[in-house]
Each structure stands twice: as C-alpha cells, then as structure tokens.
Design an enzyme around this catalytic site. Sequence first.
Site, mmCIF file in Angstrom:
data_model
loop_
_atom_site.group_PDB
_atom_site.id
_atom_site.type_symbol
_atom_site.label_atom_id
_atom_site.label_comp_id
_atom_site.label_asym_id
_atom_site.label_seq_id
_atom_site.Cartn_x
_atom_site.Cartn_y
_atom_site.Cartn_z
ATOM 1 N N TRP A 28 27.530 -32.606 30.736
ATOM 2 C CA TRP A 28 27.932 -31.220 30.975
ATOM 3 C C TRP A 28 26.952 -30.212 30.371
ATOM 4 O O TRP A 28 27.114 -29.022 30.512
ATOM 5 C CB TRP A 28 29.319 -30.983 30.371
ATOM 6 C CG TRP A 28 29.443 -31.489 28.962
ATOM 7 C CD1 TRP A 28 29.055 -30.869 27.812
ATOM 8 C CD2 TRP A 28 29.974 -32.757 28.567
ATOM 9 N NE1 TRP A 28 29.303 -31.659 26.722
ATOM 10 C CE2 TRP A 28 29.880 -32.823 27.154
ATOM 11 C CE3 TRP A 28 30.533 -33.831 29.257
ATOM 12 C CZ2 TRP A 28 30.320 -33.935 26.432
ATOM 13 C CZ3 TRP A 28 30.967 -34.931 28.539
ATOM 14 C CH2 TRP A 28 30.868 -34.982 27.146
ATOM 15 N N ARG A 29 25.943 -30.712 29.703
ATOM 16 C CA ARG A 29 25.051 -29.832 28.942
ATOM 17 C C ARG A 29 23.783 -29.478 29.710
ATOM 18 O O ARG A 29 23.203 -30.314 30.400
ATOM 19 C CB ARG A 29 24.669 -30.526 27.627
ATOM 20 C CG ARG A 29 23.598 -29.815 26.821
ATOM 21 C CD ARG A 29 23.329 -30.498 25.499
ATOM 22 N NE ARG A 29 24.426 -30.274 24.563
ATOM 23 C CZ ARG A 29 24.495 -30.812 23.350
ATOM 24 N NH1 ARG A 29 23.537 -31.650 22.943
ATOM 25 N NH2 ARG A 29 25.510 -30.556 22.554
ATOM 26 N N GLU B 5 35.055 -29.033 27.283
ATOM 27 C CA GLU B 5 35.647 -28.566 26.032
ATOM 28 C C GLU B 5 37.127 -28.904 25.951
ATOM 29 O O GLU B 5 37.637 -29.271 24.889
ATOM 30 C CB GLU B 5 35.434 -27.052 25.876
ATOM 31 C CG GLU B 5 33.997 -26.660 25.546
ATOM 32 C CD GLU B 5 33.516 -27.225 24.219
ATOM 33 O OE1 GLU B 5 34.367 -27.537 23.351
ATOM 34 O OE2 GLU B 5 32.300 -27.361 24.040
ATOM 35 N N LEU C 61 43.721 -40.438 28.284
ATOM 36 C CA LEU C 61 42.910 -39.521 27.483
ATOM 37 C C LEU C 61 43.738 -38.856 26.385
ATOM 38 O O LEU C 61 43.188 -38.326 25.431
ATOM 39 C CB LEU C 61 42.279 -38.458 28.385
ATOM 40 C CG LEU C 61 41.124 -37.625 27.829
ATOM 41 C CD1 LEU C 61 40.023 -38.509 27.260
ATOM 42 C CD2 LEU C 61 40.552 -36.716 28.913
ATOM 43 N N TYR D 188 39.076 -21.415 19.626
ATOM 44 C CA TYR D 188 37.875 -22.255 19.626
ATOM 45 C C TYR D 188 37.306 -22.425 21.023
ATOM 46 O O TYR D 188 36.104 -22.249 21.235
ATOM 47 C CB TYR D 188 38.150 -23.639 19.024
ATOM 48 C CG TYR D 188 37.052 -24.594 19.412
ATOM 49 C CD1 TYR D 188 35.796 -24.508 18.796
ATOM 50 C CD2 TYR D 188 37.203 -25.496 20.463
ATOM 51 C CE1 TYR D 188 34.749 -25.322 19.198
ATOM 52 C CE2 TYR D 188 36.163 -26.310 20.860
ATOM 53 C CZ TYR D 188 34.936 -26.221 20.224
ATOM 54 O OH TYR D 188 33.897 -26.999 20.639
ATOM 55 N N ASP E 144 34.067 -26.119 15.531
ATOM 56 C CA ASP E 144 34.812 -27.355 15.752
ATOM 57 C C ASP E 144 34.702 -28.217 14.497
ATOM 58 O O ASP E 144 34.178 -27.775 13.465
ATOM 59 C CB ASP E 144 34.301 -28.084 16.999
ATOM 60 C CG ASP E 144 32.944 -28.747 16.799
ATOM 61 O OD1 ASP E 144 32.260 -28.465 15.786
ATOM 62 O OD2 ASP E 144 32.552 -29.561 17.662
ATOM 63 N N CYS F 76 21.089 -37.009 4.938
ATOM 64 C CA CYS F 76 20.647 -35.738 4.349
ATOM 65 C C CYS F 76 19.125 -35.590 4.353
ATOM 66 O O CYS F 76 18.601 -34.481 4.489
ATOM 67 C CB CYS F 76 21.192 -35.601 2.933
ATOM 68 S SG CYS F 76 22.995 -35.547 2.843
ATOM 69 N N CYS G 260 17.987 -33.971 7.507
ATOM 70 C CA CYS G 260 18.629 -32.707 7.887
ATOM 71 C C CYS G 260 17.627 -31.558 7.865
ATOM 72 O O CYS G 260 16.896 -31.382 6.880
ATOM 73 C CB CYS G 260 19.785 -32.392 6.947
ATOM 74 S SG CYS G 260 20.626 -30.839 7.336
ATOM 75 N N CYS H 2 21.100 -26.481 1.509
ATOM 76 C CA CYS H 2 22.426 -27.046 1.304
ATOM 77 C C CYS H 2 22.837 -26.929 -0.163
ATOM 78 O O CYS H 2 22.145 -27.434 -1.049
ATOM 79 C CB CYS H 2 22.448 -28.511 1.739
ATOM 80 S SG CYS H 2 24.080 -29.282 1.613
#
Length: 362
Positions: free
Chosen positions: A27-28, A49, A92, A132, A150, A209, A212, A218
């Site tokens: 879907w992106r 979504e 689902l 959201y 989210d 990490c 990242c 952070c």
Amino acid sequence: MTQAHRTAAPADLILDWYDRHHRDLPWRVSPPMAARGVTPDPYKIWLSEVMLQQTTVPAVKSYFALFTTRWPTVTDLAKADNEDVMKSWAGLGYYARARNLKKCAEAVAFQHGGVFPDSEDGLKALPGIGDYTAAAIAAIAFNRKSAVLDGNVERVISRLNAIETPLPAAKPQMRALVAVMTPEHRPGDFAQAMMDLGATICTPRRPACALCPVNAHCRVLGREDPELFPRKAAKKEKPVRLGAAFIAQDETGAVFLRKRIDSGLLGGMTEVPGSAWTARIDGETGLAAAPFPAEWQACGSITHVFTHFELRLTIYRSMVRRGAGAGDGWWQPKETLDGEALPTVMKKAIKQAIPDAFAGRT
C-alpha cells in the site's frame, strides 16, 4: 559519527535513513516510486490503516491483496455485499472494523463522490476513523503535517525523550512531541519512517541501537535499558468467561451454522450455536444451552483470548438428521466451511469437534 550528524535535526536523519532502508509494502509509495511521480492512493492507505489496527503487517498483507483484488476502488467496496465483506475479513479479528469499513466506504462513495476528505477533521467525520487513523491518512495519503502516533512511534518517541509517564496517560505528551518533531517537508514520509524505525530498529526487545540514525539524540541510550520504555501501567488481569459451543453434523458431514446479530462482539459473523456468553457474563456450559435435542457428546474445550477477557468454551458434538436442525441457521458443507465468515474462536470450536474440518487450509 560526524559532528554534522550529531547536530542534524532528528527528523532529517530519520528521513535520510528511510530513503535507504524503507520497507516495501503493497500500500506504500516508497521514495523511489515518489521520485517517478507515483502518488499515494487514499483508498489503499485507508484500507491498510484500518486493517493494521491491532494487527501485524505480515497478517494484513494477504487480506489487503484479497480486498484490493475483489474491490479495487472504494466505490467497489461500497457496493459489495455485506456478507461477502465479512467473509473476506474472517480471521483478521476485531470485527467491528469490518462493519465500519463497509459503512465508511459507503459514506465516501455515496456522500463524497468516491473522494476521501483530505483533512483530519474531514476524515474523522467518517465512520470508524478516529484520531490516529485520520492523522495517518492525512499525512501519508495527502502529505498533511499531522502527528501520527501508533505503537511503533510511541516506542521511538518515548525512548528519544525518556518519557517516564506510563501509557496510556503519556499519549498526549507523546503526540505533542511528535507534532513538534514532524517536518513541514515530507510529513507523510516522516510518519512512515517513524513507523519503520520502530518496527525494524527501535523494537520492543533487543533494539538495534547501534544502527539507529538518531542514537546520538536518544536520552535513554546509555542511561537505562531501552526495553523499559515506553513505561506501561500495570496490566489488569483479564477476567475468564465460560460458555459452550455445539457442533452438529448431518448425514452428509455438513455443519450447522447460524449468523450472530449485527451489533456487539463478533457482530454479523457466522457462528456455531452456543450459550449466551459475553465479555461481562458467563454462559451456560452444559446441555441446557443445546440448540435442539440430540445425542450431544462432550469433546473437550478450547480457550480463546479476546482483548478484554479470556473465553473458555466446552465443546459438544452430535451427528443428527438434517431435519433436526433449528430454523435459525443452515447446513454448511464441511468442504466449504473456510469460505464462511467464521471468526477464529468459532474455527477453534469446530476443529476441536472435527479435527480435519479445515485440513489443507490456513
């Protein structure tokens, strides 16, 4: 790490990371696709979504493919038969989403000419779209500067800022921080980048990490265990509810089914007869709840966990003549059970009584 990297805005670092490491999702519109002039389809963004609420990406992909193949546009979905939609959604979970999905499609198709509103307020006026989902669609489909929060984003933002307030009380603070962090340019990509960062790097357990892009910013890293964030309020123990389910087969092997009322838990879905359990009260667990007289035999029990309670069903089975069935249901051939709108709990009940009921099917 360069000084420029340390001083760059976190949003820019996250977008740079997303350009290189984004997930490819059906879907992106990915950054390379956007560079070729491809634009997001609001229908696909909305559908994904809604499906992704309380559900994982791997679980959603096959359902998304099924829906977009059967109903390529929101108008196609609006015109679909309700029962077909519920059957396609079966498995689902969170079935109120399916009912609202159909209502929302009808509103967009018949009240908005098949065009989704492009603002959060306009989207929230549609059935089944909350804060959201409205923010996510506005950002991803229409590139509006919206604060998308989210579960993945909550984890990233809580660790970046060492938020001590436990969820869900921390949500307003988190949303405000995301709103400040979201850039004017590429807000849709930023929302998806934060989701991807939480899903692939800033994971609940053993976050990577070192990889990242914003580890220098952070506030948790190097001070506390990142896995302790986001802080969460102590969970209440889920109540246990009891009930019974009755699986009847006729001389052909067909199974007696009926439809639940359209409202409430599992509303509009297909079921096997059973006692009147709810999230708040137990149902009868014995033969007093049988749908019609028969030689019912107990054949074990199943457990199914819903969001707010655990259900334990005693399962009974009987072989009966077709004419013995009550008038509020129908006899479904065993070979086509998987095409019915049976939620997971009902499939579990049937499989307990008929182990090969869904043999060879997922």
